[in-house]
Design a protein around this motif. Structure first.
Motif: not given
Length: 613
Positions: A250, A271-272, A293-294, A304
């Motif tokens: 991350q 974001y991830n 992230s979504d 995700r």
């Protein structure tokens, strides 16, 4: 009969520390203020080893309160070893408060030669050349407690050495199996995520003799038990200012080679799961391969995404733009995914699935389920794209991405429209199939190709490839020269009858963007067969300073048996004179899971061309 060992007697001399002599005193402070009285070897200040805690084979010779200029550093090589010598800008001297020393041999008493001009408080200038004796400790990284893993630094073997490359330093970005302290930490929201990929870092710089001259000790910036401070360190680049950028989990970061932090940032919350690629673009921005992230799917489910978003960040970390590939490409194109060896899907290794593939029925059942995360599949929320590189093209403000799970290299504009696809046209929607490039021979004549294979020619597409890099020095607005590592799994949309029929290639293509054609200019590896086959990872990159191609076949000889990986791969690190089919330089990296490698330019790190960076 028993023998009693005689005690070893050590004669100890009494050392008197006098506050009257700066060279023998170890006290600091006093009635006169913050005066420093540490021991020193030369005519300036004391030596500080590993000054920023993450680079144990570095040191700073403090300036001792003097101004310094005109500095040159030389690490005296071991017999038949490689010399490291570099100049240091005044800006670097001021930044580090003295002379930065890079390239010490581990577990060795190093001789360091420095020359400099010392300027006193009265302005007197004195030219000085002197030697320092610096001991650097052994390499110290994470172990898992087993006797077979006494050292976690790889060994090397120099196979071939051309004098042209004798001054090379290579940054090797490899991975270690996660030790037990971190292997139980998985982000189950839902299953998968960066910590499913929490391999321990193994990053080092070796010289042309194969000796380790720098390594990253990540302990102070990395925590395997923390979602936000672990992950796989990937995407290393050396920027114009000589500093290194990369990402892990991350985070995305920038440090100079001495270990000084420039920034260490968490990804923007949108974001991830950074991995694979962080490109320092010509416009000063950073392009990171991340995930969303979504995402709201068409069926109303929130998920995700997985390795399918490119975000563009400004120098200060603001999100400038993004490329949501599930909106641009086709996340349901399955022809490649159905041909992949499920035993080695990038770094997710499963020997029980070796040689197995997914059927259309498997994918249909999966898509009806709520199985999300880092699993090979189709649809947003699964690993349908697996983008492993992004490269910015400044001539038309576009990006070039490599999608492993589509066996395709794609150029996409700022308007989010696909410009071209380098890959077989099979399985794409009609509007995307029309954008695939036409293979041609050296005379520009189109080649006959069907179902991913081209007849009577050496031309081939790339399959589950890594690193699609634009060769800036040879490309222009019309023509793009592209370097790619063709891993070779699922070649021509199938698994071969025997696993040892697989092979990998390093490839250079020439793309005519006006005529929408692609010509294969050079390849290496096919003739070596399975021994050079890297099922995952690897790199091909053009090096302008020596007009050469650097190749890292990072996972050859990787074996999967009885549900686990047996023995580590033995990567090949090679450089070729441009156009040559024979490597001019070759080092084997022994017993290590390789990711990527690149030349590291020491002068770039300490002696900037404009003197102001």
């Amino acid at each position: 009969m028993m023998f009693r060992a005689k005690p070893v007697l050590v004669a100890c001399a009494t050392v008197v520390l006098s506050l009257a002599t700066g060279t023998a005193a170890y006290a600091a402070g006093g009635s006169s203020g913050a005066q420093v009285r540490y021991a020193k070897q030369g005519q300036i200040g004391e030596v500080v080893t590993n000054p920023y805690k993450i680079a144990p084979l570095t040191a700073i010779i403090k300036n001792g309160g003097y101004q310094l200029t005109g500095v040159t550093v030389r690490i005296v090589p071991k017999p038949n070893g490689s010399e490291i010598k570099y100049m240091v800008d005044d800006s670097e001297l001021r930044t580090h408060g003295g002379i930065p020393v890079f390239g010490l041999y581990p577990d060795y008493v190093n001789t360091v030669e420095v020359s400099y001009t010392r300027i006193s408080e009265t302005g007197e200038r004195k030219a000085i050349s002197e030697k320092y004796t610096l001991y650097a400790p052994p390499v110290n990284t994470e172990v898992n407690g087993t006797v077979s893993m006494k050292s976690t630094m790889f060994k090397t073997c120099v196979v071939k050495s051309d004098p042209k490359f004798k001054d090379r330093l290579y940054l090797v970005n490899n991975l270690l199996v996660s030790p037990p302290k971190g292997s139980r930490v998985i982000w189950n929201n839902p299953a998968g995520g960066a910590l499913e990929w929490s391999f321990y870092p193994q990053n080092a710089i070796i010289d042309a003799s194969g000796e380790v001259r720098w390594y990253l000790n990540p302990d102070s910036i990395y925590d395997m038990a923390s979602v936000y401070h672990a992950g796989v360190m990937m995407g290393f680049q050396q920027g114009k200012d000589g500093a290194l950028t990369w990402g892990y989990g991350q985070r995305y970061v920038k440090y100079d080679i001495m270990g000084r932090k420039i920034f260490n940032r968490r990804l923007p919350i949108s974001y991830n799961d950074f991995s694979h690629s962080m490109d320092q673009a010509q416009n000063g921005h950073y392009f990171l391969r991340v995930a969303s992230s979504d995402v709201k799917r068409a069926d109303g489910k929130n998920v995700r995404s997985v390795r399918d978003v490119i975000t563009e960040l400004s120098a200060d970390g603001r999100v400038v733009d993004e490329w949501r590939l599930f909106d641009i490409l086709d996340p349901y194109r399955s022809i490649v995914i159905k041909s992949l060896d499920q035993g080695a899907v990038c770094l997710n290794l499963d020997a029980n699935a070796a040689g197995k593939t997914l059927s259309a029925k498997d994918l249909a059942e999966q898509d009806k389920s709520d199985k999300w995360g880092d699993i090979t599949g189709v649809g947003i929320g699964r690993n349908w794209a697996h983008v492993n590189s992004v490269d910015y093209d400044p001539t038309d403000d576009s990006i070039i991405i490599s999608s492993r799970h589509q066996s395709a290299i794609v150029k996409i504009g700022r308007d989010k429209k696909v410009k071209w696809i380098l890959g077989a046209p099979d399985g794409w929607k009609p509007e995307l199939a029309r954008l695939t490039l036409t293979p041609v021979d050296k005379d520009g004549k189109p080649l006959k190709c069907e179902h991913g294979a081209c007849e009577n020619t050496d031309f081939d597409w790339t399959w589950t490839q890594h690193t699609a890099f634009r060769i800036d020095e040879k490309s222009d607005k019309r023509f793009i020269y592209l370097s790619v590592f063709d891993n070779g799994d699922g070649r021509h949309f199938e698994q071969p009858a025997l696993a040892d029929m697989k092979y990998s290639r390093a490839v250079i293509y020439k793309i005519d963007q006006q005529k929408r054609t692609v010509q294969q200019l050079w390849e290496y590896g096919k003739e070596l067969g399975h021994k050079w086959y890297s099922p995952v990872t690897s790199l091909v990159q053009y090096e302008a300073d020596k007009d050469s191609i650097m190749v890292y076949s990072a996972t050859p000889e990787m074996k999967l048996e009885h549900g686990k990986a047996v023995g580590a791969p033995n990567p090949y690190l090679m450089e070729f004179n441009y156009g040559s089919k024979t490597p001019a330089f070759e080092i084997r990296i022994l017993g290590s899971m390789g990711y990527q490698a690149m030349p590291f330019r020491i002068q770039k790190a300490f002696h900037h061309t404009d003197g102001n960076l």
